[in-house]
Enzyme design. Structure first.
Site, short mmCIF file in Angstrom:
data_model
loop_
_atom_site.label_atom_id
_atom_site.label_comp_id
_atom_site.label_asym_id
_atom_site.label_seq_id
_atom_site.Cartn_x
_atom_site.Cartn_y
_atom_site.Cartn_z
N CYS A 8 0.79 -1.23 -0.17
CA CYS A 8 0.14 -0.03 -0.05
C CYS A 8 0.86 1.30 0.02
CB CYS A 8 -1.16 -0.09 1.30
SG CYS A 8 -0.34 -0.26 2.79
N ALA A 62 3.26 -2.27 3.92
CA ALA A 62 3.33 -0.82 3.98
C ALA A 62 4.39 -0.43 2.83
CB ALA A 62 3.18 0.02 5.24
N ASP A 63 4.22 0.80 2.33
CA ASP A 63 5.47 1.49 1.80
C ASP A 63 6.11 1.84 3.07
OD1 ASP A 63 7.37 2.59 0.11
OD2 ASP A 63 6.06 3.61 -1.14
N CYS A 64 7.53 2.04 2.74
CA CYS A 64 8.42 2.51 4.12
C CYS A 64 7.99 3.57 4.77
CB CYS A 64 9.96 2.37 3.73
SG CYS A 64 10.39 0.68 3.20
N SER A 84 5.21 4.29 6.09
CA SER A 84 4.11 4.73 5.75
C SER A 84 2.96 4.96 7.17
CB SER A 84 3.06 3.74 4.79
OG SER A 84 3.53 3.78 3.57
#
Length: 792
Positions: A275, A308-310, A312
């Site tokens: 995401c 999650a994108d880092c 996020s």
């Protein structure tokens, strides 16, 4: 200058030889990969493996994972929820780093992978936008297979992981977006097909592609489709991805932004989805239960984990300030929404407190851990993968993979202009070549972003030196080209050369992650450089553009002194060789643009942050992508020339489709341009239909020129003209076919009516509409109508 060229060429080749000699010396070096449930390992740890059911390979994964998770304390559980999983020493569970990248080759972005003296580099394939331009599905999958083989070899050598957060399958909605280089272009179907093939190439284990239980299907490596969803603003005029709220209609979500992800999960069987940072209609993507639990996990049935994108979750708290959440509130919301893994430390640091404060259940953590460890079991992390044990240094940077990288670049390169059939150049006549421009000696620029260390760099100087004597002048100090002081020297070089190749364009200083463009022009004095060199050149001038997004080069398109133009994207480590092979005719270009190249004034008509795909008449905003924009373009989607000519002969096509309805299948109204256009049954929900109606046709592709070559046959469907506010046309299929000069090849297309003729209405209903649809073959004039009727 000749000495300088010789030095540069020798330096380039020396680097290549150094890498290869290192491989040769250690060709037989290998180490047995560590796996969790190795009896010798447990003995060394002083543990009795037989007492741990999660190491009993005779049991189903679900039982083993439940046993593993049930043995952990709450503190131990939360330590496994970040990209760096700390492991549980008392259970013999080792640490694991989830974050590795393999966008177009194994990358050194992410702590899970690294290069050193043992593995100094990996094969650098072209960036995704250029590979997509090949429109070759088998190539896309083959690249995935090569990348996963190198990844497995690096894992065996202790230099890589098993979980790779690639590919990026966001639709390139606007030409200014900085990350177009990572994406498969602007068409949702093409993006989805790239995703399916690349993911299959990365993940599929031979013989297990069609396993009946997809939750236990073995994986070669794990792939992740990202960034979900409606993510395509990075940093534009003060608006960044950490604060942006993408206001998207449900129609656009269904029709454009979600479609590639659905294909990735359902057809590609991706084992992960990432995401994105942005909000969608006010809700952070990573905290939206509709996007995660309801859609990805529920409707699409993901067999894997959501990450999650880092950082996020931290972005939710610090930047979006969503619901004024505390850190514990944020991790509770994301866990309950369906986010299993945090690339970062929020889950690790705050989930325990969230449980203690009653904000989230421990069983929510258990659920996520079960998804995560099931994927690791499918990867052989617990039991080993005997079929891959033999992979080692000899499988990284192999001659076969390096040639595959060169072939991918050659297949993707697009011929935009070729006046008077100037190309290909004849090496018997062209003995001297002037290479000028900021990319004439490109190396690092060719590999784009999310790149590792390539096996070698084959710069344009190295590539063209195999065909002619090269004189090199930069013309600009760099891509920014802020000074015109070097243009004179470049012009002087062109005056005496048999041919001049100008290599210009963009690089990561102009378009990149966290850097969107504000215009579509060449930077600095590049235009002046190109025009001045072309004005005085002795021989033919060929312009090569390296970029991801389109560039307004209308001046070059109409300049009669510039005989040919090529777009080479960012062509990877072998890029210079590939460009030279095309220019000198060793390879006949057949690439097609996977994005529209707009005129420069297009971006003055609407902001990057306006999300609608359809025109916004009230604001004067034009539509986006070829599906919704019918204004003037520099080069349209799907454009590309060849050194030969192709002709299509349409054979045996259906004219009518009759769909039989039962009493439970009801007709739906559509918006028409006039009441006179209405039919008795305008359309039916696709989900209400059996969708077993197909249509097919055959086409003879004739090579009527004198040169062997490949043609990309793109098939579009156009909905009935009387339906209001739908797409102009859409890609429904494509094939790349090689045809020898003077010969023809017959190809067949088969389409499902529900998938290929549907529309999405304003309420986000996917409908099959009645009426006269039109099928277009290629961007030329070959088409046929097909009438769809409902019988009830």
């Amino acid at each position: 200058m000749a000495k300088v060229v010789s030095f540069l060429l020798c330096f380039s080749l020396s680097i290549a030889l150094l890498v290869f000699s290192t491989n040769a010396v250690n060709a037989n070096d290998s180490s047995s990969p560590v796996y969790v449930c190795d009896p010798a390992r447990f003995t060394k740890l002083g543990l009795q493996m037989s007492s741990f059911l999660f190491c009993d390979s005779s049991l189903p994964y679900s039982v083993r994972v439940k046993d593993l998770v049930s043995r952990m304390t709450l503190d131990e559980k939360v330590q496994q929820l970040g990209d760096f999983a700390h492991g549980v020493p008392r259970l013999g569970l080792p640490q694991y780093e989830w974050w590795s990248e393999a966008l177009h080759g194994v990358s050194n972005v992410g702590p899970g992978t690294h290069f050193d003296d043992v593995v100094p580099g990996a094969t650098s394939f072209p960036t995704v936008i250029l590979t997509t331009a090949s429109f070759n599905e088998s190539l896309w999958k083959t690249i995935g297979q090569a990348v996963s083989t190198e990844a497995r070899a690096m894992y065996n050598l202790g230099r890589g992981g098993l979980t790779y957060w690639s590919p990026n399958i966001n639709v390139a909605r606007d030409p200014r977006w900085g990350r177009i280089t990572e994406t498969p272009g602007e068409d949702p179907f093409v993006v989805g097909r790239y995703a399916v093939n690349y993911v299959r190439g990365l993940q599929d284990v031979e013989g297990h592609e069609n396993a009946t239980d997809l939750n236990t299907r073995p994986l070669k490596v794990s792939s992740c489709c990202k960034h979900y969803a409606a993510y395509d603003v990075d940093n534009w005029k003060g608006v960044d991805r950490y604060h942006f709220d993408a206001r998207v209609t449900e129609q656009d979500m269904e029709e454009t932004f979600l479609r590639p992800f659905e294909m990735c999960v359902k057809e590609g069987d991706a084992s992960s989805v990432m995401c994105s940072y942005n909000r969608v209609n006010g809700i952070p993507s990573c905290a939206d239960p509709k996007l995660l639990n309801q859609t990805v996990r529920g409707e699409w049935d993901l067999h894997g984990y959501i990450v999650a994108d880092c950082d996020s979750i931290q972005v939710m708290v610090d930047n979006h300030k969503f619901l004024s959440d505390s850190k514990e509130d944020a991790v509770a919301q994301t866990l309950k929404a369906g986010l299993d893994l945090d690339c970062g430390q929020y889950y690790t640091n705050f989930t325990g407190n969230a449980v203690q404060q009653g904000k989230v259940k421990e069983t929510d953590i258990d659920k996520s851990l079960k998804y995560l460890y099931t994927v690791l079991m499918r990867l052989g992390f617990f039991d080993g993968s005997p079929q891959y044990v033999s992979l080692g240094k000899q499988d990284i940077c192999s001659d076969e993979n390096i040639e595959l990288a060169a072939e991918a670049a050659r297949e993707g390169i697009v011929l935009l202009k070729n006046d008077q059939n100037t190309l290909p150049l004849n090496s018997a006549k062209v003995k001297t070549v002037a290479l000028v421009g900021p990319h004439a000696n490109a190396t690092v620029a060719m590999i784009g972003n999310y790149a590792g260390i390539p096996c070698r760099y084959m710069s344009p100087i190295a590539g063209f030196s195999g065909y002619a004597n090269v004189t090199y002048e930069t013309g600009c100090d760099d891509v920014a080209c802020k000074s015109n002081n070097s243009i004179f020297a470049a012009s002087e070089a062109a005056k005496t050369a048999d041919a001049t190749i100008i290599l210009a364009g963009l690089d990561l200083s102009v378009e990149a992650e966290s850097l969107d463009r504000e215009d579509l022009w060449l930077p600095g004095y590049q235009t002046q450089l190109i025009n001045q060199v072309a004005e005085v050149a002795k021989g033919p001038v060929i312009l090569v553009i390296m970029s991801a997004g389109g560039v307004d080069i209308a001046f070059a398109k109409t300049n009669t002194n510039i005989k040919a133009i090529l777009w080479a994207g960012y062509p990877g480590g072998e890029g210079g060789r590939a460009i030279a092979d095309v220019v000198f005719g060793k390879f006949n270009p057949g690439g097609r643009l996977p994005i529209t190249w707009y005129n420069g004034d297009y971006v003055e008509m609407l902001p990057l942050t306006s999300m609608p795909l359809r025109p916004v008449d009230s604001l004067g905003y034009p539509g986006r992508t070829y599906k919704f924009y019918n204004g003037p373009t520099l080069y349209p989607f799907g454009y590309g020339l060849s050194y030969t000519q192709f002709k299509y002969n349409l054979l045996s096509f259906a004219k009518t489709i009759h769909v039989n309805l039962n009493k439970l299948q009801h007709c739906r109204n559509l918006n028409y341009t006039s009441d006179a256009s209405k039919t008795r049954c305008p359309g039916v929900l696709v989900n209400d239909l059996r969708c077993d109606d197909y249509f097919e046709f055959k086409v003879d592709v004739q090579n009527v020129g004198s040169t062997d070559g490949s043609d990309v046959v793109i098939v579009y469907s156009k909905p009935p003209a009387e339906i209001a506010a739908t797409y102009i046309k859409q890609v429904i299929g494509f094939q790349r076919v090689f045809v020898r000069a003077g010969r023809n090849k017959r190809i067949k297309f088969v389409f499902n009516a529900c998938k290929s003729l549907n529309i999405v209405d304003y309420a986000a209903n996917t409908l099959l509409p009645a009426g006269e649809h039109t099928i277009f073959v290629g961007n030329g004039g070959v088409s046929f109508p097909i009438h769809l009727n409902f019988n009830y």
